[in-house]
Design a protein around this motif. Structure first.
Motif, PDB file in Angstrom:
ATOM      1  N   LEU A   1       0.823  -1.206   0.000  1.00  0.00           N
ATOM      2  CA  LEU A   1       0.000   0.000   0.000  1.00  0.00           C
ATOM      3  C   LEU A   1       0.863   1.264   0.000  1.00  0.00           C
ATOM      4  O   LEU A   1       0.549   2.244  -0.691  1.00  0.00           O
ATOM      5  N   THR A   2       1.955   1.236   0.753  1.00  0.00           N
ATOM      6  CA  THR A   2       2.876   2.383   0.753  1.00  0.00           C
ATOM      7  C   THR A   2       3.467   2.594  -0.631  1.00  0.00           C
ATOM      8  O   THR A   2       3.581   3.729  -1.114  1.00  0.00           O
ATOM      9  N   THR A   3       3.842   1.501  -1.280  1.00  0.00           N
ATOM     10  CA  THR A   3       4.367   1.587  -2.648  1.00  0.00           C
ATOM     11  C   THR A   3       3.340   2.214  -3.587  1.00  0.00           C
ATOM     12  O   THR A   3       3.668   3.079  -4.404  1.00  0.00           O
ATOM     13  N   ALA A   4       2.095   1.776  -3.485  1.00  0.00           N
ATOM     14  CA  ALA A   4       1.039   2.315  -4.348  1.00  0.00           C
ATOM     15  C   ALA A   4       0.868   3.816  -4.122  1.00  0.00           C
ATOM     16  O   ALA A   4       0.688   4.585  -5.085  1.00  0.00           O
ATOM     17  N   VAL A   5       0.923   4.248  -2.865  1.00  0.00           N
ATOM     18  CA  VAL A   5       0.788   5.678  -2.568  1.00  0.00           C
ATOM     19  C   VAL A   5       1.941   6.466  -3.174  1.00  0.00           C
ATOM     20  O   VAL A   5       1.736   7.526  -3.801  1.00  0.00           O
ATOM     21  N   ARG A   6       3.173   5.970  -3.011  1.00  0.00           N
ATOM     22  CA  ARG A   6       4.340   6.684  -3.558  1.00  0.00           C
ATOM     23  C   ARG A   6       4.234   6.818  -5.080  1.00  0.00           C
ATOM     24  O   ARG A   6       4.508   7.874  -5.652  1.00  0.00           O
ATOM     25  N   ILE A   7       3.856   5.745  -5.730  1.00  0.00           N
ATOM     26  CA  ILE A   7       3.756   5.762  -7.188  1.00  0.00           C
ATOM     27  C   ILE A   7       2.617   6.677  -7.633  1.00  0.00           C
ATOM     28  O   ILE A   7       2.759   7.464  -8.580  1.00  0.00           O
ATOM     29  N   ALA A   8       1.481   6.603  -6.943  1.00  0.00           N
ATOM     30  CA  ALA A   8       0.339   7.453  -7.303  1.00  0.00           C
ATOM     31  C   ALA A   8       0.685   8.928  -7.150  1.00  0.00           C
ATOM     32  O   ALA A   8       0.327   9.760  -8.003  1.00  0.00           O
ATOM     33  N   GLU A   9       1.379   9.265  -6.079  1.00  0.00           N
ATOM     34  CA  GLU A   9       1.748  10.668  -5.875  1.00  0.00           C
ATOM     35  C   GLU A   9       2.729  11.148  -6.941  1.00  0.00           C
ATOM     36  O   GLU A   9       2.636  12.284  -7.415  1.00  0.00           O
ATOM     37  N   ARG A  10       3.659  10.281  -7.347  1.00  0.00           N
ATOM     38  CA  ARG A  10       4.595  10.673  -8.411  1.00  0.00           C
ATOM     39  C   ARG A  10       3.860  10.829  -9.741  1.00  0.00           C
ATOM     40  O   ARG A  10       4.118  11.797 -10.481  1.00  0.00           O
ATOM     41  N   VAL A  11       2.959   9.919 -10.060  1.00  0.00           N
ATOM     42  CA  VAL A  11       2.190  10.016 -11.309  1.00  0.00           C
ATOM     43  C   VAL A  11       1.341  11.280 -11.308  1.00  0.00           C
ATOM     44  O   VAL A  11       1.268  11.999 -12.309  1.00  0.00           O
ATOM     45  N   ARG A  12       0.704  11.568 -10.183  1.00  0.00           N
ATOM     46  CA  ARG A  12      -0.121  12.770 -10.086  1.00  0.00           C
ATOM     47  C   ARG A  12       0.727  14.026 -10.268  1.00  0.00           C
ATOM     48  O   ARG A  12       0.320  14.973 -10.929  1.00  0.00           O
ATOM     49  N   GLY A  13       1.927  14.029  -9.710  1.00  0.00           N
ATOM     50  CA  GLY A  13       2.812  15.173  -9.880  1.00  0.00           C
ATOM     51  C   GLY A  13       3.238  15.367 -11.327  1.00  0.00           C
ATOM     52  O   GLY A  13       3.275  16.500 -11.820  1.00  0.00           O
ATOM     53  N   LEU A  14       3.560  14.276 -12.019  1.00  0.00           N
ATOM     54  CA  LEU A  14       3.944  14.381 -13.424  1.00  0.00           C
ATOM     55  C   LEU A  14       2.769  14.860 -14.275  1.00  0.00           C
ATOM     56  O   LEU A  14       2.942  15.704 -15.162  1.00  0.00           O
ATOM     57  N   ALA A  15       1.580  14.337 -13.998  1.00  0.00           N
ATOM     58  CA  ALA A  15       0.406  14.746 -14.769  1.00  0.00           C
ATOM     59  C   ALA A  15       0.079  16.223 -14.546  1.00  0.00           C
ATOM     60  O   ALA A  15      -0.404  16.908 -15.459  1.00  0.00           O
ATOM     61  N   SER A  16       0.362  16.726 -13.357  1.00  0.00           N
ATOM     62  CA  SER A  16       0.032  18.123 -13.051  1.00  0.00           C
ATOM     63  C   SER A  16       0.880  19.114 -13.836  1.00  0.00           C
ATOM     64  O   SER A  16       0.499  20.278 -13.981  1.00  0.00           O
ATOM     65  N   VAL A  17       2.024  18.658 -14.353  1.00  0.00           N
ATOM     66  CA  VAL A  17       2.873  19.549 -15.155  1.00  0.00           C
ATOM     67  C   VAL A  17       2.779  19.212 -16.637  1.00  0.00           C
ATOM     68  O   VAL A  17       3.640  19.571 -17.427  1.00  0.00           O
ATOM     69  N   GLY A  18       1.725  18.494 -17.012  1.00  0.00           N
ATOM     70  CA  GLY A  18       1.452  18.245 -18.425  1.00  0.00           C
ATOM     71  C   GLY A  18       2.074  17.004 -18.999  1.00  0.00           C
ATOM     72  O   GLY A  18       1.965  16.764 -20.195  1.00  0.00           O
ATOM     73  N   GLU A  19       2.735  16.185 -18.184  1.00  0.00           N
ATOM     74  CA  GLU A  19       3.331  14.957 -18.700  1.00  0.00           C
ATOM     75  C   GLU A  19       2.300  13.832 -18.679  1.00  0.00           C
ATOM     76  O   GLU A  19       1.353  13.839 -17.880  1.00  0.00           O
ATOM     77  N   ASN A  20       2.511  12.855 -19.563  1.00  0.00           N
ATOM     78  CA  ASN A  20       1.616  11.711 -19.637  1.00  0.00           C
ATOM     79  C   ASN A  20       2.447  10.431 -19.534  1.00  0.00           C
ATOM     80  O   ASN A  20       2.765   9.795 -20.542  1.00  0.00           O
ATOM     81  N   PRO A  21       2.830  10.048 -18.315  1.00  0.00           N
ATOM     82  CA  PRO A  21       3.709   8.885 -18.134  1.00  0.00           C
ATOM     83  C   PRO A  21       2.948   7.582 -18.332  1.00  0.00           C
ATOM     84  O   PRO A  21       2.417   6.991 -17.391  1.00  0.00           O
ATOM     85  N   VAL A  22       2.899   7.123 -19.576  1.00  0.00           N
ATOM     86  CA  VAL A  22       2.071   5.969 -19.929  1.00  0.00           C
ATOM     87  C   VAL A  22       2.491   4.728 -19.140  1.00  0.00           C
ATOM     88  O   VAL A  22       1.648   4.005 -18.588  1.00  0.00           O
ATOM     89  N   VAL A  23       3.789   4.462 -19.089  1.00  0.00           N
ATOM     90  CA  VAL A  23       4.267   3.262 -18.384  1.00  0.00           C
ATOM     91  C   VAL A  23       3.932   3.357 -16.902  1.00  0.00           C
ATOM     92  O   VAL A  23       3.518   2.360 -16.275  1.00  0.00           O
ATOM     93  N   ALA A  24       4.073   4.534 -16.329  1.00  0.00           N
ATOM     94  CA  ALA A  24       3.770   4.711 -14.912  1.00  0.00           C
ATOM     95  C   ALA A  24       2.282   4.540 -14.641  1.00  0.00           C
ATOM     96  O   ALA A  24       1.882   3.939 -13.636  1.00  0.00           O
ATOM     97  N   PHE A  25       1.433   5.067 -15.525  1.00  0.00           N
ATOM     98  CA  PHE A  25      -0.007   4.874 -15.366  1.00  0.00           C
ATOM     99  C   PHE A  25      -0.362   3.387 -15.440  1.00  0.00           C
ATOM    100  O   PHE A  25      -1.218   2.900 -14.698  1.00  0.00           O
ATOM    101  N   ARG A  26       0.292   2.671 -16.332  1.00  0.00           N
ATOM    102  CA  ARG A  26       0.014   1.237 -16.453  1.00  0.00           C
ATOM    103  C   ARG A  26       0.413   0.506 -15.178  1.00  0.00           C
ATOM    104  O   ARG A  26      -0.331  -0.360 -14.685  1.00  0.00           O
ATOM    105  N   LEU A  27       1.550   0.836 -14.617  1.00  0.00           N
ATOM    106  CA  LEU A  27       1.987   0.215 -13.373  1.00  0.00           C
ATOM    107  C   LEU A  27       1.018   0.551 -12.241  1.00  0.00           C
ATOM    108  O   LEU A  27       0.632  -0.326 -11.453  1.00  0.00           O
ATOM    109  N   LEU A  28       0.626   1.815 -12.165  1.00  0.00           N
ATOM    110  CA  LEU A  28      -0.302   2.225 -11.115  1.00  0.00           C
ATOM    111  C   LEU A  28      -1.632   1.484 -11.235  1.00  0.00           C
ATOM    112  O   LEU A  28      -2.217   1.062 -10.234  1.00  0.00           O
TER     113      LEU A  28
END
Length: 256
Positions: A160-187
């Protein structure tokens, strides 16, 4: 004039043409010594031309540094599969599973030959019951001892901690206009194992994953932390430093 880096490509090509003419002239007058010398120079010029068009790849950082980077980001003991997946999602994808197969063993060997010579070691997570190496889980030696112990609830809380860390990183990347496809798939793969984290279809919503994962963490985390702390205290009493990092034998420190 075309230049690549510090190389004058036009001048290099003109020199190769001139060398070929000189080789033909030397052959025509039967001067084998001159021909060999000119051919050697021509081969050198051709290699320089090819290397300029296709420069050698930059050296990769050592595997242990890549693994350390991923584990530092996650903050919990992690299996090889998730380490490689997170590296691919956020850190360039430099790791493959086979590179990590003997890493912990090599780190232990290094520690035993020169204890604490390195600023950190990639060590084993320890089972709370036996204080033996937890199969397949890597940790960092500089983490607090309770973090490096895994009890009955730890695999779930660390997931669960891992999921939170990854979700927060994905959300941060998306907030600056990036679309991390591989990260979204992992999440999305992680979210499928967290009740309430996502709908039936489509990629996971990072904010929803954080909320759902933290809600379940609130149920298990306090008890998990107590179990880990108790095991870490036992390890400190019973084990020498090398075993506190890399694990005890199966009969060395079994809980009474």
């Amino acid at each position: 004039m075309v230049r690549y880096g510090n190389v004058d490509m036009d001048g290099l090509e003109e020199r190769m043409l001139a060398l070929r003419r000189e080789i033909r002239a030397a052959s025509a007058v039967n001067d084998p010594v001159r021909v060999r010398s000119l051919r050697a120079e021509l081969r050198q010029a051709e290699r320089a031309w090819e290397e300029t068009l296709d420069p050698p790849p930059l050296p990769r950082p050592p595997v242990r540094e890549n693994v350390h980077q991923v584990l530092t980001f996650l903050g919990v003991p992690s299996a090889t599969k998730i380490i490689v997946s997170v590296d691919e999602a956020f850190f360039g994808g430099m790791l493959v599973n086979t590179q990590l197969s003997s890493l912990r063993r090599d780190e232990e060997k290094s520690f035993r030959s020169a204890p604490n010579a390195r600023p950190y070691y990639l060590c084993a997570a320890l089972t709370a019951e036996r204080l033996s190496p937890a199969r397949g889980l890597l940790a960092i030696s500089t983490w607090a001892a309770p973090v490096r112990v895994v009890g009955p609830l730890s695999l779930r809380t660390d997931f669960l901690t891992t999921a939170v860390r990854i979700a927060e990183r994905v959300r941060g990347l998306a907030s600056v206009g990036e679309n991390p496809v591989v990260a979204f798939r992992l999440l999305t793969q992680l979210a499928q194992n967290i009740p309430g984290a996502m709908d039936d279809f489509g990629p996971a919503d990072p904010a929803a994953v954080v909320v759902a994962a933290q809600a379940e963490l609130a149920v298990h985390q306090e008890k998990d932390l107590r179990q880990r702390a108790a095991a870490a205290e036992r390890a400190a009493r019973q084990l020498p430093e090398v075993n506190r990092l890399f694990g005890a034998g199966l009969k060395t420190a079994r809980i009474a």
